[in-house]
Scaffold this active site. Structure first.
Site, PDB file in Angstrom:
ATOM      1  N   GLN A 182       0.853  -1.198   0.000  1.00 42.52           N
ATOM      2  CA  GLN A 182       0.000   0.000   0.000  1.00 42.52           C
ATOM      3  C   GLN A 182       0.885   1.243   0.000  1.00 42.52           C
ATOM      4  O   GLN A 182       1.927   1.270   0.669  1.00 42.52           O
ATOM      5  CB  GLN A 182      -0.903  -0.007   1.243  1.00 42.52           C
ATOM      6  CG  GLN A 182      -1.851   1.188   1.366  1.00 42.52           C
ATOM      7  CD  GLN A 182      -1.288   2.295   2.229  1.00 42.52           C
ATOM      8  OE1 GLN A 182      -0.463   2.051   3.104  1.00 42.52           O
ATOM      9  NE2 GLN A 182      -1.695   3.524   1.968  1.00 42.52           N
ATOM     10  N   ILE A 183       0.492   2.259  -0.742  1.00 41.77           N
ATOM     11  CA  ILE A 183       1.184   3.549  -0.645  1.00 41.77           C
ATOM     12  C   ILE A 183       0.180   4.703  -0.549  1.00 41.77           C
ATOM     13  O   ILE A 183      -0.968   4.586  -0.972  1.00 41.77           O
ATOM     14  CB  ILE A 183       2.156   3.825  -1.827  1.00 41.77           C
ATOM     15  CG1 ILE A 183       1.399   3.973  -3.152  1.00 41.77           C
ATOM     16  CG2 ILE A 183       3.215   2.744  -1.951  1.00 41.77           C
ATOM     17  CD1 ILE A 183       2.239   4.659  -4.214  1.00 41.77           C
ATOM     18  N   THR A 210      -3.923   4.234  -1.924  1.00 42.36           N
ATOM     19  CA  THR A 210      -5.080   4.655  -1.129  1.00 42.36           C
ATOM     20  C   THR A 210      -5.493   6.063  -1.520  1.00 42.36           C
ATOM     21  O   THR A 210      -4.673   6.983  -1.504  1.00 42.36           O
ATOM     22  CB  THR A 210      -4.741   4.585   0.373  1.00 42.36           C
ATOM     23  OG1 THR A 210      -4.324   3.252   0.676  1.00 42.36           O
ATOM     24  CG2 THR A 210      -5.948   4.941   1.221  1.00 42.36           C
ATOM     25  N   HIS A 272     -12.430   2.726   4.741  1.00 44.45           N
ATOM     26  CA  HIS A 272     -11.294   2.859   5.651  1.00 44.45           C
ATOM     27  C   HIS A 272     -11.680   2.397   7.058  1.00 44.45           C
ATOM     28  O   HIS A 272     -11.204   2.937   8.058  1.00 44.45           O
ATOM     29  CB  HIS A 272     -10.827   4.314   5.674  1.00 44.45           C
ATOM     30  CG  HIS A 272      -9.336   4.498   5.720  1.00 44.45           C
ATOM     31  ND1 HIS A 272      -8.592   4.883   4.634  1.00 44.45           N
ATOM     32  CD2 HIS A 272      -8.442   4.356   6.743  1.00 44.45           C
ATOM     33  CE1 HIS A 272      -7.311   4.991   4.991  1.00 44.45           C
ATOM     34  NE2 HIS A 272      -7.190   4.674   6.262  1.00 44.45           N
ATOM     35  N   ARG A 275     -12.956   5.154   9.319  1.00 42.19           N
ATOM     36  CA  ARG A 275     -11.977   6.033   9.968  1.00 42.19           C
ATOM     37  C   ARG A 275     -11.794   7.380   9.281  1.00 42.19           C
ATOM     38  O   ARG A 275     -11.117   8.253   9.814  1.00 42.19           O
ATOM     39  CB  ARG A 275     -10.605   5.336  10.027  1.00 42.19           C
ATOM     40  CG  ARG A 275     -10.594   4.105  10.888  1.00 42.19           C
ATOM     41  CD  ARG A 275      -9.342   3.270  10.664  1.00 42.19           C
ATOM     42  NE  ARG A 275      -8.136   3.798  11.253  1.00 42.19           N
ATOM     43  CZ  ARG A 275      -7.761   3.614  12.518  1.00 42.19           C
ATOM     44  NH1 ARG A 275      -8.528   2.938  13.332  1.00 42.19           N
ATOM     45  NH2 ARG A 275      -6.624   4.105  12.956  1.00 42.19           N
ATOM     46  N   ASP A 306     -13.194  -3.972   1.813  1.00 37.51           N
ATOM     47  CA  ASP A 306     -13.046  -4.166   3.252  1.00 37.51           C
ATOM     48  C   ASP A 306     -13.907  -3.175   4.006  1.00 37.51           C
ATOM     49  O   ASP A 306     -14.597  -2.346   3.401  1.00 37.51           O
ATOM     50  CB  ASP A 306     -11.570  -4.075   3.694  1.00 37.51           C
ATOM     51  CG  ASP A 306     -11.018  -2.640   3.743  1.00 37.51           C
ATOM     52  OD1 ASP A 306     -11.795  -1.655   3.804  1.00 37.51           O
ATOM     53  OD2 ASP A 306      -9.781  -2.503   3.740  1.00 37.51           O
ATOM     54  N   VAL A 309     -15.769  -6.331   8.035  1.00 37.00           N
ATOM     55  CA  VAL A 309     -15.845  -7.783   7.804  1.00 37.00           C
ATOM     56  C   VAL A 309     -15.300  -8.507   9.046  1.00 37.00           C
ATOM     57  O   VAL A 309     -14.181  -8.234   9.481  1.00 37.00           O
ATOM     58  CB  VAL A 309     -15.023  -8.184   6.565  1.00 37.00           C
ATOM     59  CG1 VAL A 309     -14.993  -9.710   6.419  1.00 37.00           C
ATOM     60  CG2 VAL A 309     -15.588  -7.513   5.324  1.00 37.00           C
TER      61      VAL A 309
END
Ligand SMILES: Cc1cc2nc3c(=O)[nH]c(=O)nc-3n(C[C@H](O)[C@H](O)[C@H](O)COP(=O)(O)O)c2cc1C
Ligand SMILES: *[C@@H]1O[C@H](CO)[C@@H](O)[C@H](O)[C@H]1NC(C)=O
Ligand SMILES: *[C@@H]1O[C@H](CO)[C@@H](O)[C@H](O)[C@H]1NC(C)=O
Ligand SMILES: *[C@@H]1O[C@H](CO)[C@@H](O)[C@H](O)[C@H]1NC(C)=O
Length: 388
Positions: A182-183, A210, A272, A275, A306, A309
């Site tokens: 991830q970046i 992201t 997220h 968040r 996601d 879950v």
């Protein structure tokens, strides 16, 4: 009749207003208290972990308050966070019986960009695994490697990309464990190009970019970069790497369509974990919006998802709409209070739930899943249709 309907509506109100349980009640606390040999604030034994929410209970016992808060926090008044869990109750399953389910246990693997994984779920990128365990991300990478699961490493990790690379298992996927990196883009893009190079050098299988945090200046400053919009940044990242790029944070069918049109190799539905933007939709609501408006997207690129879950049935519901792989963030961060063994246990618990629930649902492989296994009437009330 009149009284009956008043009574019914009162019951409805009472049910609607039931308190939200911050951690699903799996009976763990009752069991521990009843056992007489557990003290609040100490770590329950790993063998008593029977479902993913149990790890949250355990983590809360032993993490420093500040670290617990970082893992658990959500945006605003946490409506989006709660909705990520409450929404599962709006989608009932429609099991079929007397079908051939005998081989399901051998058919829960998936393939992404040519790499095979043993299960349709993965460890989502979450910053600062070191708060739960001194070996931090190394435990996540090792457990994923040993279980042939996809690990999606976060850029803001407590271990470097190179340190994580060193513990990759060597005997899987033709000799080497593959993880996705991830970046976040940095205001200073030369840092971002350097991150891409490091991921490439260490053999990352894909880049997860992201996109859902432009409002957080500590993180993605990209949205403000020289007045560029985020799609221009994406085009630049695209031109800088030949690795597959997955865009993480897709929350509408419009952005899903644009991502695919601009050449994203995969899209990743997520709010997220609640968040970032408080009233952003849960993954099954977004998956359903895509399914109703542009179902071809699920064929064109792998769709990951996601947020919220926690169980095998949650996974099956997203897969039934066409999602290829489902991520979990907090549960693995919490399981890490037990180190490597905790992550292994969490992975095996969820694999087992997928198999047991899949058997009961009447599928013999993940390919059998389709929307007709779901009752989508409640979600339909809320869906945005592009053509009206
Ligand atoms: C402690 C924590 C840190 C996170 N850090 C990142 C991050 O650095 N990059 C990112 O793309 N997502 C990050 N996320 C979001 C996760 O990738 C994922 O979208 C989210 O955790 C899924 O929701 P869940 O926790 O309900 O499973 C983080 C989540 C948590 C809980
Ligand atoms: C009490 O604790 C021990 C050691 O942690 C454990 O093996 C045992 O199962 C526990 N007893 C009960 C009744 O839970
Ligand atoms: C992945 O699995 C498929 C079938 O399940 C197999 O044909 C293929 O060779 C596997 N690929 C790798 C790289 O192992
Ligand atoms: C951007 O980052 C590079 C690499 O770390 C550094 O050399 C350069 O000075 C930075 N540029 C600015 C404007 O901060």
């Amino acid at each position: 009749m009149k009284y009956l309907s008043i009574l019914t509506s009162l019951v409805g109100v009472a049910l609607g207003a039931r308190p939200f349980l911050d951690v699903a009640d799996t009976g763990l606390e009752d069991y521990l208290v009843g056992s007489g040999n557990w003290t609040e604030g100490t770590l329950p034994s790993l063998q008593d972990m029977r479902a993913l929410p149990d790890f949250e209970f355990s983590a809360k016992q032993v993490l420093a308050d500040e670290d617990w808060a970082f893992y658990r926090l959500a945006a605003g008044q946490e409506w989006g966070y709660r909705n990520n869990f409450d929404v599962w109750g709006k989608v009932q399953l429609r099991p079929r019986f007397m079908t051939n389910v005998v081989n399901l246990q051998d058919n829960i693997g998936i393939e992404l960009f040519g790499y095979n994984f043993s299960a349709p779920f993965f460890i989502a990128p979450a910053a600062q695994a070191g708060y739960a365990h001194p070996r931090g991300e190394l435990n996540l990478a090792e457990a994923a490697g040993d279980e042939n699961l996809l690990y999606n490493a976060a850029l803001f990790a407590t271990k470097t990309i190179e340190e994580i690379d060193e513990v990759k298992r060597g005997d899987t996927w033709n000799g080497r464990q593959v993880i996705f990196q991830q970046i976040y883009t940095n205001n200073n893009l030369s840092i971002t190009w350097n991150d891409l190079d490091r991921a490439k050098k260490t053999g990352a299988g894909a880049i997860v970019l992201t996109i859902d945090t432009p409002g957080n200046s500590v993180r993605v400053r990209g949205a403000r970069y020289s007045g560029q919009d985020y799609w221009e940044i994406f085009d630049e990242v695209r031109s800088r790497t030949d690795l597959p790029i997955i865009l993480k944070g897709i929350a509408t069918v419009q952005d899903a369509l644009e991502a695919v049109e601009r050449g994203a190799d995969g899209i990743y539905i997520s709010n997220h974990g609640g968040r970032q933007l408080e009233f952003s939709p849960s993954p099954i609501e977004v998956a359903y919006e895509i399914y109703r408006n542009a179902p071809e997207i699920f064929q064109k690129v792998p769709v990951l998802a996601d947020s919220g879950v926690r169980t095998g049935s949650d996974v099956l519901k997203l897969l039934a709409l066409g999602v290829k792989a489902v991520g979990l963030g907090r549960p693995f961060m919490f399981a890490n209070v037990y180190g490597y063994e905790g992550i292994i246990k969490a992975i095996r618990l969820l694999k087992n739930e997928i198999i047991q629930d899949g058997w009961n649902l009447g599928i013999g492989s993940l390919e059998d899943l389709e929307p007709s296994f779901l009752n989508l009437n409640t979600l339909a009330q809320n869906v945005n249709l592009l053509d009206n």
